[in-house]
Design an enzyme around this catalytic site. Sequence first.
Site, mmCIF file in Angstrom:
data_model
loop_
_atom_site.group_PDB
_atom_site.id
_atom_site.type_symbol
_atom_site.label_atom_id
_atom_site.label_comp_id
_atom_site.label_asym_id
_atom_site.label_seq_id
_atom_site.Cartn_x
_atom_site.Cartn_y
_atom_site.Cartn_z
ATOM 1 N N LYS A 70 3.613 -5.644 8.631
ATOM 2 C CA LYS A 70 4.541 -4.516 8.432
ATOM 3 C C LYS A 70 3.926 -3.404 7.588
ATOM 4 O O LYS A 70 3.985 -2.227 7.962
ATOM 5 C CB LYS A 70 5.835 -5.037 7.798
ATOM 6 C CG LYS A 70 6.842 -3.962 7.431
ATOM 7 C CD LYS A 70 8.207 -4.546 7.157
ATOM 8 C CE LYS A 70 8.140 -5.739 6.230
ATOM 9 N NZ LYS A 70 7.609 -5.416 4.894
ATOM 10 N N THR A 72 0.762 -2.871 6.923
ATOM 11 C CA THR A 72 -0.377 -2.334 7.668
ATOM 12 C C THR A 72 0.091 -1.334 8.713
ATOM 13 O O THR A 72 -0.494 -0.249 8.882
ATOM 14 C CB THR A 72 -1.153 -3.483 8.339
ATOM 15 O OG1 THR A 72 -1.622 -4.385 7.330
ATOM 16 C CG2 THR A 72 -2.327 -2.971 9.130
ATOM 17 N N ARG A 93 6.200 0.287 -1.423
ATOM 18 C CA ARG A 93 6.460 -0.413 -2.680
ATOM 19 C C ARG A 93 5.156 -0.797 -3.361
ATOM 20 O O ARG A 93 4.122 -0.944 -2.717
ATOM 21 C CB ARG A 93 7.279 -1.685 -2.435
ATOM 22 C CG ARG A 93 8.681 -1.445 -1.913
ATOM 23 C CD ARG A 93 9.361 -2.744 -1.560
ATOM 24 N NE ARG A 93 8.641 -3.431 -0.497
ATOM 25 C CZ ARG A 93 8.751 -4.733 -0.235
ATOM 26 N NH1 ARG A 93 9.512 -5.491 -0.974
ATOM 27 N NH2 ARG A 93 8.077 -5.253 0.760
ATOM 28 N N LYS A 104 1.318 -14.983 -0.929
ATOM 29 C CA LYS A 104 1.504 -13.875 0.009
ATOM 30 C C LYS A 104 0.353 -12.878 -0.029
ATOM 31 O O LYS A 104 0.031 -12.237 0.956
ATOM 32 C CB LYS A 104 2.820 -13.160 -0.304
ATOM 33 C CG LYS A 104 3.178 -12.052 0.675
ATOM 34 C CD LYS A 104 4.546 -11.471 0.334
ATOM 35 C CE LYS A 104 4.914 -10.356 1.300
ATOM 36 N NZ LYS A 104 4.120 -9.140 1.083
ATOM 37 N N ALA A 272 12.678 -8.187 -1.342
ATOM 38 C CA ALA A 272 13.785 -8.046 -0.403
ATOM 39 C C ALA A 272 14.598 -9.320 -0.260
ATOM 40 O O ALA A 272 15.722 -9.271 0.236
ATOM 41 C CB ALA A 272 13.264 -7.615 0.962
ATOM 42 N N PHE A 300 10.218 -7.779 4.027
ATOM 43 C CA PHE A 300 10.486 -8.917 4.895
ATOM 44 C C PHE A 300 11.103 -8.473 6.223
ATOM 45 O O PHE A 300 10.807 -7.393 6.711
ATOM 46 C CB PHE A 300 11.330 -9.963 4.172
ATOM 47 C CG PHE A 300 10.619 -10.617 3.018
ATOM 48 C CD1 PHE A 300 9.340 -11.148 3.180
ATOM 49 C CD2 PHE A 300 11.201 -10.690 1.762
ATOM 50 C CE1 PHE A 300 8.667 -11.743 2.128
ATOM 51 C CE2 PHE A 300 10.535 -11.289 0.701
ATOM 52 C CZ PHE A 300 9.271 -11.816 0.882
ATOM 53 N N PHE A 380 -3.435 -8.834 19.095
ATOM 54 C CA PHE A 380 -4.556 -9.729 18.818
ATOM 55 C C PHE A 380 -5.339 -9.946 20.114
ATOM 56 O O PHE A 380 -4.782 -9.894 21.212
ATOM 57 C CB PHE A 380 -4.051 -11.078 18.292
ATOM 58 C CG PHE A 380 -3.588 -11.050 16.864
ATOM 59 C CD1 PHE A 380 -4.338 -11.649 15.858
ATOM 60 C CD2 PHE A 380 -2.395 -10.443 16.516
ATOM 61 C CE1 PHE A 380 -3.911 -11.629 14.542
ATOM 62 C CE2 PHE A 380 -1.956 -10.417 15.203
ATOM 63 C CZ PHE A 380 -2.723 -11.011 14.208
ATOM 64 N N TRP A 408 -4.875 -2.116 12.557
ATOM 65 C CA TRP A 408 -5.699 -2.968 11.690
ATOM 66 C C TRP A 408 -7.170 -2.788 12.036
ATOM 67 O O TRP A 408 -8.022 -2.647 11.151
ATOM 68 C CB TRP A 408 -5.292 -4.436 11.843
ATOM 69 C CG TRP A 408 -5.987 -5.347 10.863
ATOM 70 C CD1 TRP A 408 -5.537 -5.737 9.642
ATOM 71 C CD2 TRP A 408 -7.270 -5.975 11.043
ATOM 72 N NE1 TRP A 408 -6.466 -6.555 9.034
ATOM 73 C CE2 TRP A 408 -7.540 -6.727 9.868
ATOM 74 C CE3 TRP A 408 -8.220 -5.976 12.070
ATOM 75 C CZ2 TRP A 408 -8.707 -7.474 9.702
ATOM 76 C CZ3 TRP A 408 -9.389 -6.715 11.900
ATOM 77 C CH2 TRP A 408 -9.621 -7.454 10.727
#
Length: 555
Positions: A70, A72, A93, A104, A272, A300, A380, A408
């Site tokens: 998210k 990224t 954030r 994480k 969140a 999230f 991917f 990415w």
Amino acid sequence: MTDIQIANAAKMLPIKEVAKNFGISEDYLEFYGKYKAKLNDDLYDSLKDKPNGKLILVTATNPTPAGEGKTTTTIGLSQALNKVGKKAIAALREPSLGPCFGVKGGAAGGGYAQVVPMEDINLHFTGDFHAITSANNLLSAMMDNHIQQGNDLGIDPRRIIWKRCLDMNDRALRNVVVGLGGKSDGIPRQDGFMITVASEVMAILCLAEDLKDLRERLGNIIIAYNYDGAPVTARDIKAHGSMAVLLKDAIKPNIVQTLENTPALVHGGPFANIAHGCNSVRATKIALKLGDYCVTEAGFGADLGAEKFLDIKCRKAGLKPDAAVIVTTIRALKFNGGVEKTHLNVENVDALKKGIDNLLAHIENMQKFNIPVVVSLNHFNTDTDTEVDVVRQKCENLGAAFALCGVWANGGAGGIELANLVIKAAESGAANFTPLYKDDMSITKKIEKIAKDIYGASGVNMLAPAKAEIAKINKLGFSHLPVCMAKTQYSLSDNPALLGRPTGFEVTVREVRLCAGAGFIVAVTGDIMTMPGLPKVPSAEFIDIDENGRIDGLF
């Protein structure tokens, strides 16, 4: 290369040049070194009469070990919008040290869609979290000192609700006893710590319009109840002024840059799952004034961060999003369909069709707020054309645009398709943002509305302590406030083991808390903790620094 290697190889511009490209004079910058700065109050005041750009919310499906991307995508989309001729600013954030050293990791994006200097942002940055921690704990110290010095307000030590905080995962601090040692060491009582990002001070900082509003909100914090059952506030013990002093710089948004030298405002960081999960109102409003597009994220999945962004932040700040982007991956959807993590790279259309219900639920939920939706599929190499076509068709059947996203690997260039779809959605005029519930709905009905309409629950099991607290909040006259649900991020339900789109479950609310300063009511569900613990093998074991000061292992 790893994320940190890519970040280290970045060719950053001095932050004054990044700011100048978006019309920000050096007079409005307070420098923290060469590559990061704070935006002062004069800039905020100078922009108030400028028209707003478009507001884009980036959210996601429920997080899985497979990853969604998210942050990224948020950064990459802002880079892509700039590539297609739109002035776009990311509003993010700040990362918490707890997840950075836990499981994480950081929150500066990944690959070629990052904000830099990555190590600074993921660690101490400009000291905002330390200021919040200090203000929170000053309030605790002044409260305990008031009791020690005679307790003129009659604070009942058994009914103190304010906790200390620390920006680190440390389960041993969830329940502690303070005041041991003797008469001069305070009144013994049970206490506890929460992680800084769950502190009401963090929520207040992120929702405050200016320093005056910040001070007023701090004064409204309810810290305890007296022997007569009346609330005692930070204003009652005269702590709010000193707290505001500690936060006078922290309230100013931070400006950094993406790997493509476009601006990003990184400010505030409530979780969140245990808080409202959005960056600061000030940062978002400044970004809207400075750019054609403000791309912001909510923590999230859409059931948590996005719902709170819309029902709390937008409601209170008068914001109206123009489009929502829901981020997911084929891998995450197959995990929701029951595939083990080790087998996610193998084509499995049946599992994908089962797990895609999680994505469809989030699409439907965002549409309930009358916002056009674009699905961004982080691509991917192991994704097959058949799997991609399944997701594309399902999204389009629900009226959601669909884009493959490769930010990415390719930065802004990998998000051109997504950027064009977002522009089309945002400039279509289709958005007609409407909160999920009205202010005058009862607290219980608000909780039920979120549980049923957003989570898909059959009902709510309200435990006795929660009912008693709701009755108290009603009596105090705060029933009009929005609800901030504290819930697991891993499931639409309050049970992290229920993946996909579970049905026939109840949401159990075991505790309700009034955050009068922040202006919302927290409903705690399931086993959610406001002080996380470290995993068996924390990320901290792999983070190190060499003799030249180069950091490794941070992600």
